[in-house]
Design a protein around this motif. Structure first.
Motif, short mmCIF file in Angstrom:
data_model
loop_
_atom_site.label_atom_id
_atom_site.label_comp_id
_atom_site.label_asym_id
_atom_site.label_seq_id
_atom_site.Cartn_x
_atom_site.Cartn_y
_atom_site.Cartn_z
N LYS A 135 34.47 -49.11 56.04
CA LYS A 135 33.74 -48.29 55.08
C LYS A 135 33.90 -46.78 55.24
N SER A 136 34.35 -46.34 56.42
CA SER A 136 34.45 -44.90 56.63
C SER A 136 35.61 -44.31 55.83
N ARG A 189 22.23 -37.48 68.84
CA ARG A 189 21.41 -38.11 67.79
C ARG A 189 21.02 -39.51 68.22
N GLU A 206 19.08 -42.67 66.45
CA GLU A 206 18.54 -43.13 65.18
C GLU A 206 18.12 -44.59 65.32
N SER A 247 25.39 -48.75 59.48
CA SER A 247 25.00 -47.87 58.38
C SER A 247 24.51 -46.52 58.90
N GLU A 248 23.90 -46.51 60.08
CA GLU A 248 23.49 -45.23 60.67
C GLU A 248 24.71 -44.41 61.07
N LEU A 267 27.62 -44.46 59.62
CA LEU A 267 28.20 -43.92 58.38
C LEU A 267 27.34 -42.79 57.81
N ARG A 268 26.02 -42.93 57.94
CA ARG A 268 25.12 -41.89 57.44
C ARG A 268 25.30 -40.58 58.23
N VAL A 269 25.33 -40.71 59.56
CA VAL A 269 25.48 -39.51 60.40
C VAL A 269 26.86 -38.89 60.21
N GLU A 270 27.85 -39.73 60.02
CA GLU A 270 29.21 -39.24 59.76
C GLU A 270 29.22 -38.29 58.56
N THR A 271 28.54 -38.71 57.48
CA THR A 271 28.49 -37.88 56.27
C THR A 271 27.61 -36.66 56.49
N GLU A 272 26.43 -36.89 57.08
CA GLU A 272 25.50 -35.79 57.31
C GLU A 272 26.09 -34.68 58.15
#
Ligand code: ATP
Ligand code: MN
Length: 145
Positions: A135-136, A88, A90, A96-97, A99-104
């Motif tokens: 934050k994770s 990936r 991004e 923040s990217e 954390l976003r990919v972690e969730t996605e």
């Protein structure tokens, strides 16, 4: 426990050390690795190369092409170790990217370097790894420099 690992990389020596750590996770049951590079928004790389005679988008494409080349080398190495690999790239703020990919991607853990390209001697952690750790919600393995 470690089925799917997120490996964020800034292509620094410390991130390379994190890559070598991930290779050893085969024995810990890791099946899949998501390699992530975030191109910083308004990154100095992009701005430094920008001049009025060159199209901004062209410079951005070059930076992305360079990232793609570097990440595919990592992809190849991990595939050779027998992992399923996803790549990936991004654009945005690295933390923040990540954390976003972690969730996605619904990963089971993150393997991150304690430091990256800046690698300031006085800092216990870089700002990206610090924000990610804060934050994770997932377990994080911090590979020290
Ligand atoms: P700072 O950026 O705060 O000056 P630093 O560069 O030494 O300090 P970090 O940027 O926090 O340290 O890097 C720590 C780890 O975070 C890296 O080893 C890498 O795993 C990850 N990382 C940093 N930047 C990125 C990025 N742009 N894309 C993906 N992962 C990154
Ligand atoms: Mn950094």
């Amino acid at each position: 426990m470690f089925e799917k690992i997120l490996l964020p990389t800034d292509f620094s020596d410390v991130a390379e050390k994190a890559l070598n750590f991930v290779k050893q996770l085969k024995d810990a049951g890791t099946q899949e690795v998501v390699i992530l590079h975030v191109i910083k928004k308004n990154s100095p790389e992009v701005i430094a190369q920008y001049s009025s005679i060159r199209d901004f988008e062209e410079v951005e494409k070059e930076v992305e092409g360079d990232a793609r080349k570097r990440i595919s080398r990592i992809e190849k190495e991990l595939k050779e170790c027998g992992f399923n690999v996803q790549v990936r790239i991004e654009t945005g703020f690295p933390f923040s990217e990540i954390l976003r990919v972690e969730t996605e991607e619904n990963v089971s853990a993150i393997v991150i370097g304690s430091h990256g390209l800046s690698n300031i001697k006085e800092m216990l952690l870089g700002s990206v790894s610090e924000s990610v750790i804060r934050k994770s919600k997932n377990p994080i393995i911090v590979v020290k420099r």
